[in-house]
Design a protein around this motif. Structure first.
Motif, PDB file in Angstrom:
ATOM      1  N   LEU A  99       0.820  -1.205   0.000  1.00  0.00           N
ATOM      2  CA  LEU A  99       0.000   0.000   0.000  1.00  0.00           C
ATOM      3  C   LEU A  99       0.861   1.265   0.000  1.00  0.00           C
ATOM      4  O   LEU A  99       0.580   2.226  -0.721  1.00  0.00           O
ATOM      5  CB  LEU A  99      -0.937   0.005   1.203  1.00  0.00           C
ATOM      6  CG  LEU A  99      -2.117  -0.962   1.139  1.00  0.00           C
ATOM      7  CD1 LEU A  99      -2.919  -0.887   2.429  1.00  0.00           C
ATOM      8  CD2 LEU A  99      -2.994  -0.672  -0.047  1.00  0.00           C
ATOM      9  N   ASP A 100       1.913   1.248   0.822  1.00  0.00           N
ATOM     10  CA  ASP A 100       2.809   2.416   0.856  1.00  0.00           C
ATOM     11  C   ASP A 100       3.471   2.631  -0.495  1.00  0.00           C
ATOM     12  O   ASP A 100       3.580   3.765  -0.968  1.00  0.00           O
ATOM     13  CB  ASP A 100       3.876   2.234   1.937  1.00  0.00           C
ATOM     14  CG  ASP A 100       3.282   2.303   3.342  1.00  0.00           C
ATOM     15  OD1 ASP A 100       2.162   2.848   3.483  1.00  0.00           O
ATOM     16  OD2 ASP A 100       3.930   1.797   4.281  1.00  0.00           O
ATOM     17  N   LEU A 101       3.902   1.547  -1.130  1.00  0.00           N
ATOM     18  CA  LEU A 101       4.555   1.679  -2.438  1.00  0.00           C
ATOM     19  C   LEU A 101       3.583   2.154  -3.504  1.00  0.00           C
ATOM     20  O   LEU A 101       3.955   2.947  -4.374  1.00  0.00           O
ATOM     21  CB  LEU A 101       5.176   0.343  -2.840  1.00  0.00           C
ATOM     22  CG  LEU A 101       6.391  -0.107  -2.027  1.00  0.00           C
ATOM     23  CD1 LEU A 101       6.834  -1.486  -2.449  1.00  0.00           C
ATOM     24  CD2 LEU A 101       7.538   0.889  -2.202  1.00  0.00           C
ATOM     25  N   GLN A 102       2.335   1.710  -3.441  1.00  0.00           N
ATOM     26  CA  GLN A 102       1.354   2.178  -4.419  1.00  0.00           C
ATOM     27  C   GLN A 102       1.076   3.662  -4.236  1.00  0.00           C
ATOM     28  O   GLN A 102       0.965   4.402  -5.210  1.00  0.00           O
ATOM     29  CB  GLN A 102       0.055   1.375  -4.298  1.00  0.00           C
ATOM     30  CG  GLN A 102       0.147  -0.007  -4.903  1.00  0.00           C
ATOM     31  CD  GLN A 102      -1.151  -0.783  -4.768  1.00  0.00           C
ATOM     32  OE1 GLN A 102      -2.002  -0.447  -3.958  1.00  0.00           O
ATOM     33  NE2 GLN A 102      -1.284  -1.831  -5.573  1.00  0.00           N
ATOM     34  N   VAL A 106       1.821   6.594  -7.000  1.00  0.00           N
ATOM     35  CA  VAL A 106       0.829   7.543  -7.487  1.00  0.00           C
ATOM     36  C   VAL A 106       1.334   8.962  -7.297  1.00  0.00           C
ATOM     37  O   VAL A 106       1.232   9.800  -8.195  1.00  0.00           O
ATOM     38  CB  VAL A 106      -0.524   7.329  -6.755  1.00  0.00           C
ATOM     39  CG1 VAL A 106      -1.487   8.470  -7.022  1.00  0.00           C
ATOM     40  CG2 VAL A 106      -1.124   6.006  -7.174  1.00  0.00           C
ATOM     41  N   SER A 107       1.913   9.247  -6.125  1.00  0.00           N
ATOM     42  CA  SER A 107       2.396  10.615  -5.890  1.00  0.00           C
ATOM     43  C   SER A 107       3.585  10.949  -6.791  1.00  0.00           C
ATOM     44  O   SER A 107       3.709  12.068  -7.270  1.00  0.00           O
ATOM     45  CB  SER A 107       2.762  10.808  -4.427  1.00  0.00           C
ATOM     46  OG  SER A 107       3.838   9.953  -4.077  1.00  0.00           O
ATOM     47  N   GLN A 108       4.457   9.959  -7.058  1.00  0.00           N
ATOM     48  CA  GLN A 108       5.596  10.196  -7.940  1.00  0.00           C
ATOM     49  C   GLN A 108       5.148  10.401  -9.376  1.00  0.00           C
ATOM     50  O   GLN A 108       5.684  11.254 -10.089  1.00  0.00           O
ATOM     51  CB  GLN A 108       6.592   9.035  -7.879  1.00  0.00           C
ATOM     52  CG  GLN A 108       7.438   9.026  -6.636  1.00  0.00           C
ATOM     53  CD  GLN A 108       8.385   7.840  -6.616  1.00  0.00           C
ATOM     54  OE1 GLN A 108       8.377   7.018  -7.524  1.00  0.00           O
ATOM     55  NE2 GLN A 108       9.185   7.752  -5.560  1.00  0.00           N
ATOM     56  N   SER A 109       4.166   9.613  -9.812  1.00  0.00           N
ATOM     57  CA  SER A 109       3.718   9.756 -11.210  1.00  0.00           C
ATOM     58  C   SER A 109       2.988  11.074 -11.403  1.00  0.00           C
ATOM     59  O   SER A 109       3.009  11.641 -12.486  1.00  0.00           O
ATOM     60  CB  SER A 109       2.828   8.584 -11.615  1.00  0.00           C
ATOM     61  OG  SER A 109       1.636   8.599 -10.860  1.00  0.00           O
ATOM     62  N   ASN A 110       2.337  11.567 -10.357  1.00  0.00           N
ATOM     63  CA  ASN A 110       1.689  12.866 -10.468  1.00  0.00           C
ATOM     64  C   ASN A 110       2.718  13.985 -10.477  1.00  0.00           C
ATOM     65  O   ASN A 110       2.572  14.953 -11.218  1.00  0.00           O
ATOM     66  CB  ASN A 110       0.706  13.080  -9.315  1.00  0.00           C
ATOM     67  CG  ASN A 110      -0.527  12.200  -9.446  1.00  0.00           C
ATOM     68  OD1 ASN A 110      -0.805  11.695 -10.534  1.00  0.00           O
ATOM     69  ND2 ASN A 110      -1.247  12.012  -8.360  1.00  0.00           N
ATOM     70  N   ALA A 111       3.738  13.867  -9.639  1.00  0.00           N
ATOM     71  CA  ALA A 111       4.758  14.912  -9.552  1.00  0.00           C
ATOM     72  C   ALA A 111       5.653  14.899 -10.788  1.00  0.00           C
ATOM     73  O   ALA A 111       5.902  15.918 -11.404  1.00  0.00           O
ATOM     74  CB  ALA A 111       5.587  14.735  -8.293  1.00  0.00           C
ATOM     75  N   VAL A 117       7.231   1.801  -9.400  1.00  0.00           N
ATOM     76  CA  VAL A 117       7.660   0.944  -8.304  1.00  0.00           C
ATOM     77  C   VAL A 117       6.856  -0.350  -8.379  1.00  0.00           C
ATOM     78  O   VAL A 117       5.653  -0.326  -8.612  1.00  0.00           O
ATOM     79  CB  VAL A 117       7.425   1.652  -6.951  1.00  0.00           C
ATOM     80  CG1 VAL A 117       7.835   0.761  -5.796  1.00  0.00           C
ATOM     81  CG2 VAL A 117       8.156   2.973  -6.923  1.00  0.00           C
ATOM     82  N   ASP A 118       7.519  -1.505  -8.182  1.00  0.00           N
ATOM     83  CA  ASP A 118       6.837  -2.800  -8.250  1.00  0.00           C
ATOM     84  C   ASP A 118       6.109  -3.064  -6.931  1.00  0.00           C
ATOM     85  O   ASP A 118       6.742  -3.400  -5.935  1.00  0.00           O
ATOM     86  CB  ASP A 118       7.848  -3.914  -8.538  1.00  0.00           C
ATOM     87  CG  ASP A 118       7.180  -5.255  -8.738  1.00  0.00           C
ATOM     88  OD1 ASP A 118       5.942  -5.271  -8.889  1.00  0.00           O
ATOM     89  OD2 ASP A 118       7.878  -6.282  -8.752  1.00  0.00           O
ATOM     90  N   PRO A 119       4.764  -2.924  -6.896  1.00  0.00           N
ATOM     91  CA  PRO A 119       4.044  -3.116  -5.634  1.00  0.00           C
ATOM     92  C   PRO A 119       3.898  -4.576  -5.225  1.00  0.00           C
ATOM     93  O   PRO A 119       3.550  -4.866  -4.098  1.00  0.00           O
ATOM     94  CB  PRO A 119       2.673  -2.492  -5.914  1.00  0.00           C
ATOM     95  CG  PRO A 119       2.496  -2.652  -7.381  1.00  0.00           C
ATOM     96  CD  PRO A 119       3.870  -2.541  -7.972  1.00  0.00           C
ATOM     97  N   LEU A 120       4.127  -5.496  -6.125  1.00  0.00           N
ATOM     98  CA  LEU A 120       3.945  -6.911  -5.814  1.00  0.00           C
ATOM     99  C   LEU A 120       5.201  -7.569  -5.277  1.00  0.00           C
ATOM    100  O   LEU A 120       5.230  -8.772  -5.045  1.00  0.00           O
ATOM    101  CB  LEU A 120       3.444  -7.657  -7.054  1.00  0.00           C
ATOM    102  CG  LEU A 120       2.096  -7.176  -7.584  1.00  0.00           C
ATOM    103  CD1 LEU A 120       1.729  -7.948  -8.821  1.00  0.00           C
ATOM    104  CD2 LEU A 120       1.029  -7.302  -6.534  1.00  0.00           C
ATOM    105  N   ARG A 121       6.214  -6.801  -5.086  1.00  0.00           N
ATOM    106  CA  ARG A 121       7.455  -7.342  -4.554  1.00  0.00           C
ATOM    107  C   ARG A 121       7.332  -7.427  -3.037  1.00  0.00           C
ATOM    108  O   ARG A 121       7.150  -6.427  -2.362  1.00  0.00           O
ATOM    109  CB  ARG A 121       8.597  -6.422  -4.931  1.00  0.00           C
ATOM    110  CG  ARG A 121       9.919  -7.014  -4.753  1.00  0.00           C
ATOM    111  CD  ARG A 121      10.830  -6.128  -5.508  1.00  0.00           C
ATOM    112  NE  ARG A 121      12.193  -6.343  -5.214  1.00  0.00           N
ATOM    113  CZ  ARG A 121      13.122  -5.595  -5.703  1.00  0.00           C
ATOM    114  NH1 ARG A 121      12.825  -4.580  -6.470  1.00  0.00           N
ATOM    115  NH2 ARG A 121      14.371  -5.839  -5.433  1.00  0.00           N
TER     116      ARG A 121
END
Length: 171
Positions: A99-102, A106-111, A117-121
């Protein structure tokens, strides 16, 4: 022409008789179910003589041991059921990280358009859920089926399985 009318009369009469049988069966089943309480459950029943048996019955959170004969039913023992305490289900340590990585993604892609970032890792120390085996699932389903309305009677499939096992052991 008369044979056609005769055949039609026979078919209509047959349909009417079948409809009446279906209606009576539905009405009888509904009336029979209304008289039975849903909170009474026969857990098991064992014959101890030709006309006597012992039954374990659950009613409103209490388990009764009953002695049953042709003339009477006696309460041999009564014990309250312990309700299992509900325990909090622990979350996998990797779930919060995902959840933190997702959120970070989202915040990085907006900025800015950064690398995703791979959230399933997930770390290898994450909790693993153990599922029951097929044998365990089958045995639990058989126990549920055996607890039906024919449990303990000669009509129960479980009774026939036990009889077959006893015959095989006797050989």
């Amino acid at each position: 022409m008369d044979t056609i009318f005769l055949a039609l009369r026979v078919l209509v009469s047959l349909a009417a008789v079948l409809a009446v049988i279906w209606y009576v069966q539905r009405r009888w089943a509904r009336g029979r179910g209304a008289g039975h309480r849903k909170d009474i459950r026969v857990v098991s029943r064992q014959g101890v003589g030709s006309k006597a048996s012992v039954a374990v019955v659950e009613v409103d959170g209490t388990r009764f041991l009953l002695g049953v004969t042709e003339q009477s039913v006696n309460v041999l023992n009564a014990t309250p059921l312990q309700q299992p305490e509900l325990q909090a289900v622990p979350t996998a340590p990797g779930f919060a990280r995902i959840l933190d990585l997702q959120q970070a993604q989202v915040s990085q892609s907006n900025a800015q358009h950064a690398a995703p970032v791979d959230p399933l890792r997930v770390e290898p120390s994450a909790a693993v859920t153990v599922l029951p085996t097929r044998r365990q699932v089958r045995s639990s389903l058989q126990r549920e089926r055996a607890a039906g309305p024919f449990a303990g009677s000669i009509l129960s499939p479980d009774t026939w399985r036990q009889a077959g096992a006893a015959l095989r052991q006797a050989r």
